[in-house]
Design a protein around this motif. Structure first.
Motif: not given
Lengths: 92, 177
Positions: A12-14, A17, A59, B119-121, B137
């Motif tokens: 899951r990523r925002p 990206e 990204s 980062t959203g990680l 990112l």
């Protein structure tokens, strides 16, 4: 928007990206009618409901994905790598 | 042949190490970074890369499907790079990124807290264990993050973005210093 996108490669990523390309349609044969090509290039259904779109994980893994998104609720029903399963459901 | 020789200088050479009891930000030596691109259909290439990398004391970092970085602290002599590229073929292709990407190390108890600002990680050890890598990112800059220790991360970033990312990381770390 679907702010968290379940990328099949990265998790899951925002959405920041990703880059959205647009409707994932199946491409007409090279020798198809001009009308078919016109349809494929310009005409879109704009449904209120689930919609298949190409998203690029710019990204992240830099893979093209096919995302099934509900245009009203923005819920993501499915997300797969565009290279998996060559056949697209939404016709041109 | 040009009369002028390019002057190679470490891009983060002038930066002050940001250091405190709970967080340390340091530039890593500009050694070797090889980008490996596997041919489509080469599934079980990781052990093969590992065997090539082990010989020269390098680490293999997954980037994305079919892509890896081979990283090392020391610059790799040209001849060695050529023989590595030859060994990779025909299953994969290597591209020397040693001068194109820069490595930054961030470590300490607050390292993941500082990184999480950008980062959203998910950096929780259960979701991102030691040895795991991800491209994500940090602010607006795409970077490759690897957890190299329980409280240490290595960031690989394009050289042109390295100074900006360093300044961003330094600002993100300020409250812990």
């Amino acid at each position: 928007m679907a702010s968290l996108v379940p990328c099949p490669n990265c998790g899951r990523r925002p959405k920041e990206e990703f880059t959205i390309k647009g409707a994932a349609l199946s491409r007409p044969a090279p020798g198809a009618d001009a009308a078919d090509w016109f349809n494929y290039v310009y005409l879109r259904d704009n449904p209120r409901g689930t919609y298949e779109e190409y998203w690029h994980h710019t990204s992240g893994c830099r893979r093209w994905l096919v995302l099934t998104r509900h245009t009203l609720t923005h819920e993501v029903a499915a997300c797969r790598d565009a290279a998996d399963g060559s056949q697209l459901e939404g016709g041109a | 042949m040009s009369e002028f020789r390019p002057i190679l200088r470490p891009v983060l050479g002038t930066k002050q190490t940001v250091s405190s009891a709970t967080l340390k930000l340091s530039p890593l030596p500009e050694g070797t970074i090889i980008h490996v691109l596997a041919r489509p259909g080469e599934e079980d290439i990781v052990p093969f890369l590992g065997s090539l990398a082990k010989a020269a004391q390098h680490a293999v970092r997954p980037v994305s499907p079919g892509h890896w970085f081979i990283v090392g602290e020391e610059p790799m002599p040209h001849q060695e790079v050529k023989s590595l590229f030859a060994a990779l073929e025909p299953r994969a292709t290597g591209v020397d990124q040693s001068h194109g990407r820069v490595r930054i190390r961030i470590e300490g108890k607050m390292a993941s807290r500082a990184l999480s600002k950008g980062t959203g990680l998910d950096l929780d050890p259960s979701a991102f264990p030691v040895g795991q890598s991800a491209v994500t990112l940090i602010g607006h800059i795409a970077a490759h993050i690897t957890r190299v220790g329980s409280e240490a991360f290595e960031i690989i970033v394009l050289r042109g973005f390295a100074e900006t990312l360093w300044d961003d990381l330094a600002r993100m770390s300020l409250e812990f210093c």
